[in-house]
Design a protein around this motif. Structure first.
Motif, PDB file in Angstrom:
ATOM      1  N   ASN A 236       0.829  -1.196   0.000  1.00  0.00           N
ATOM      2  CA  ASN A 236       0.000   0.000   0.000  1.00  0.00           C
ATOM      3  C   ASN A 236       0.870   1.255   0.000  1.00  0.00           C
ATOM      4  OD1 ASN A 236      -1.954   1.899   0.356  1.00  0.00           O
ATOM      5  ND2 ASN A 236      -2.492   1.280   2.430  1.00  0.00           N
TER       6      ASN A 236
ATOM      7  N   PHE B 279      -0.443   2.916   5.269  1.00  0.00           N
ATOM      8  CA  PHE B 279      -1.478   2.543   6.230  1.00  0.00           C
ATOM      9  C   PHE B 279      -1.842   1.085   5.995  1.00  0.00           C
ATOM     10  CE2 PHE B 279      -6.138   3.407   7.577  1.00  0.00           C
ATOM     11  CZ  PHE B 279      -5.861   3.052   8.886  1.00  0.00           C
ATOM     12  N   VAL B 280      -2.171   0.361   7.068  1.00  0.00           N
ATOM     13  CA  VAL B 280      -2.485  -1.059   6.936  1.00  0.00           C
ATOM     14  C   VAL B 280      -3.819  -1.306   6.236  1.00  0.00           C
ATOM     15  CG1 VAL B 280      -1.100  -1.759   8.925  1.00  0.00           C
ATOM     16  CG2 VAL B 280      -3.508  -1.125   9.252  1.00  0.00           C
TER      17      VAL B 280
ATOM     18  N   SER C  61      -5.841  -0.389   2.907  1.00  0.00           N
ATOM     19  CA  SER C  61      -5.703   0.216   1.587  1.00  0.00           C
ATOM     20  C   SER C  61      -6.962   1.026   1.262  1.00  0.00           C
ATOM     21  CB  SER C  61      -5.506  -0.853   0.525  1.00  0.00           C
ATOM     22  OG  SER C  61      -6.703  -1.601   0.337  1.00  0.00           O
TER      23      SER C  61
ATOM     24  N   ALA D 104      -2.114   2.035  14.726  1.00  0.00           N
ATOM     25  CA  ALA D 104      -2.065   1.000  13.691  1.00  0.00           C
ATOM     26  C   ALA D 104      -0.643   0.789  13.184  1.00  0.00           C
ATOM     27  CB  ALA D 104      -3.002   1.342  12.533  1.00  0.00           C
ATOM     28  N   ASN D 105       0.323   1.037  14.058  1.00  0.00           N
ATOM     29  CA  ASN D 105       1.731   0.907  13.690  1.00  0.00           C
ATOM     30  C   ASN D 105       2.539   0.369  14.865  1.00  0.00           C
ATOM     31  OD1 ASN D 105       3.790   1.130  11.766  1.00  0.00           O
ATOM     32  ND2 ASN D 105       4.397   3.142  12.521  1.00  0.00           N
TER      33      ASN D 105
ATOM     34  N   ASP E 162       1.976  -7.381  12.791  1.00  0.00           N
ATOM     35  CA  ASP E 162       1.097  -6.989  11.686  1.00  0.00           C
ATOM     36  C   ASP E 162      -0.360  -7.274  12.029  1.00  0.00           C
ATOM     37  OD1 ASP E 162       3.205  -6.096  10.179  1.00  0.00           O
ATOM     38  OD2 ASP E 162       3.370  -7.924   8.967  1.00  0.00           O
ATOM     39  N   THR E 163      -0.600  -8.360  12.738  1.00  0.00           N
ATOM     40  CA  THR E 163      -1.977  -8.682  13.155  1.00  0.00           C
ATOM     41  C   THR E 163      -2.530  -7.608  14.073  1.00  0.00           C
ATOM     42  OG1 THR E 163      -1.676 -11.073  12.923  1.00  0.00           O
ATOM     43  CG2 THR E 163      -3.392 -10.326  14.457  1.00  0.00           C
TER      44      THR E 163
ATOM     45  N   LYS F 105      -1.582  -4.491  14.350  1.00  0.00           N
ATOM     46  CA  LYS F 105      -1.762  -3.253  13.588  1.00  0.00           C
ATOM     47  C   LYS F 105      -3.090  -3.257  12.853  1.00  0.00           C
ATOM     48  CE  LYS F 105       3.221  -2.700  12.852  1.00  0.00           C
ATOM     49  NZ  LYS F 105       4.325  -2.805  11.880  1.00  0.00           N
ATOM     50  N   ARG F 106      -3.416  -4.368  12.220  1.00  0.00           N
ATOM     51  CA  ARG F 106      -4.677  -4.461  11.479  1.00  0.00           C
ATOM     52  C   ARG F 106      -5.867  -4.506  12.431  1.00  0.00           C
ATOM     53  NH1 ARG F 106      -0.760  -6.120   8.225  1.00  0.00           N
ATOM     54  NH2 ARG F 106      -1.026  -5.845   5.972  1.00  0.00           N
TER      55      ARG F 106
ATOM     56  N   ALA G  30      -6.561  -0.877  13.529  1.00  0.00           N
ATOM     57  CA  ALA G  30      -7.229  -0.107  12.480  1.00  0.00           C
ATOM     58  C   ALA G  30      -8.693  -0.516  12.371  1.00  0.00           C
ATOM     59  CB  ALA G  30      -6.511  -0.310  11.147  1.00  0.00           C
TER      60      ALA G  30
ATOM     61  N   LEU H  96      -9.565  -7.234   6.357  1.00  0.00           N
ATOM     62  CA  LEU H  96      -8.117  -7.060   6.506  1.00  0.00           C
ATOM     63  C   LEU H  96      -7.379  -8.382   6.654  1.00  0.00           C
ATOM     64  CD1 LEU H  96      -7.992  -3.933   8.856  1.00  0.00           C
ATOM     65  CD2 LEU H  96      -7.761  -4.024   6.370  1.00  0.00           C
TER      66      LEU H  96
END
Length: 381
Positions: free
Chosen positions: A174, A178-179, A181, A212-213, A217-218, A220-221, A224, A371
């Protein structure tokens, strides 16, 4: 609704229910075309291979920015939000007292949009404050740990050279970073009001770079999805920009505040993704983000990035009716249910309004599915 919030966050009410003060805003217009420093790993390295570091990892205003051995901590993780600022620990790299003189120290400070917080990176590796036309410089050309950084007339010396790749440092996928799109955002909100733009949300992210950072990765999503699910509920799917019950508008002025209601008795009605309300909340939000929302509350309904920042301000800083911020609830794996408690727990949680809770949970489960992550546990409050 009315929610008693933690000290410093007063009560907030709107449309027959209240939400803990949703709040606010603001990065000012970009003054320069820039390529801010941002290494792929978040570090900015310079003299002797050492890192630009926030002393003691302290996020308090006025904390010294220095040279130090690189250690991978958040005190050395700098973000490039694309607005000409360099940020760590949620605050901006700032020239003390807005000075343009040689030897003026740099520090960490609340982001205000001021020229003393603007930086550009030259192709030669200089980090320049355009207002002073001076370079970020290591004091006394010393590579010792804790050497203070300052601005100085650009000389091309090694103490003014930085390993600061251009915006976005590495990574495909992306382009916004941002996680979520833009296609996923549109899938989440197929009937959204055109005011709530994806670009406005992406711009607003720079106010809270940890949002969200943080974590895997999980996580973060999940964060969001949690934020957007609550926003979905508050705005009817990103349809409503302002509070619909206009009869309530005059109610949100507390004349007991020393600053009163300079924009008018009926100017402080609910606006934005978590419906910022009351004069004292506009004042607090504006103070936090460096713009005058007390005198110009209409910014929240006229500027998409400002509107999104109000929601992110609340999400990242307020415990509302709960015991933790929405951000901490997800990052620390307390569960989506705790985000509901923070936003509207006094009216919805503990069996008070299970249908409203279910509406939020349904949106969260749907958004995590979009996501591609599990929603995790503790979904209800």
């Amino acid at each position: 609704m009315e929610i008693t919030t933690a000290p410093g966050l007063r009560r907030i009410a709107r449309s027959g229910r209240t939400t803990a003060g949703a709040l606010v805003v603001a990065l000012l217009a970009v003054l320069f075309t820039v390529s801010p420093a941002y290494a792929a790993d978040g570090q900015i390295t310079g003299l002797a291979g050492k890192c630009v570091d926030v002393a003691g990892a302290n996020s308090a205003n006025g904390t010294a920015v220095q040279l130090y051995d690189c250690n991978g901590t958040n005190a050395q993780r700098w973000s490039n939000p694309g607005d000409g600022t360099l940020r760590a620990l949620g605050k901006c790299l700032d020239v003390v007292e807005r000075s343009t003189a040689d030897g003026a120290a740099v520090q960490l400070w609340d982001c205000s949009g001021g020229a003393n917080q603007r930086w550009t990176v030259s192709g030669a590796g200089d980090i320049v404050n355009p207002a002073a036309n001076k370079c970020l410089d290591v004091r006394d050309n010393s590579s010792a740990n804790a050497t203070r950084l300052q601005i100085w007339t650009c000389s091309g010396g090694a103490n003014q050279k930085w390993n600061a790749p251009a915006a976005g440092g590495g990574g495909g996928g992306n382009p916004s970073g941002f996680v979520v799109s833009e296609a996923q955002f549109n899938q989440m909100f197929p009937s959204r009001n055109g005011f709530y733009t994806y670009s406005g949300l992406v711009q607003a992210l720079s106010s809270y770079p940890a949002f969200a950072n943080s974590g895997s990765d999980t996580v973060k999503r999940q964060e969001a999805a949690a934020f957007l699910a609550n926003v979905n509920h508050e705005t009817g799917g990103l349809v409503y920009v302002v509070e619909q019950n206009t009869a309530n508008y005059p109610h949100y002025c507390d004349w007991g505040q020393p600053y009163g209601c300079p924009a008018g008795q009926a100017a402080y009605y609910g606006r934005g993704p978590i419906q910022l309300s009351w004069n004292f909340n506009y004042k607090a939000a504006g103070d936090a983000l460096g713009i005058d929302l007390l005198n110009n509350p209409w910014l929240v309904q006229n500027d998409a990035a400002v509107a999104w920042r109000t929601g992110l301000w609340f999400w990242n800083t307020s415990t509302g009716a709960g015991t933790m911020t929405g951000h901490n609830a997800i990052v620390n794996q307390a569960g989506f249910g705790q985000t509901i408690r923070t936003i509207n727990g006094s009216l919805e949680c503990d069996g008070r309004n299970p249908n409203q809770v279910q509406s939020r949970v349904d949106a969260y489960v749907r958004f995590t599915s979009i996501l591609g992550v599990s929603p995790g546990g503790n979904l209800y409050c």
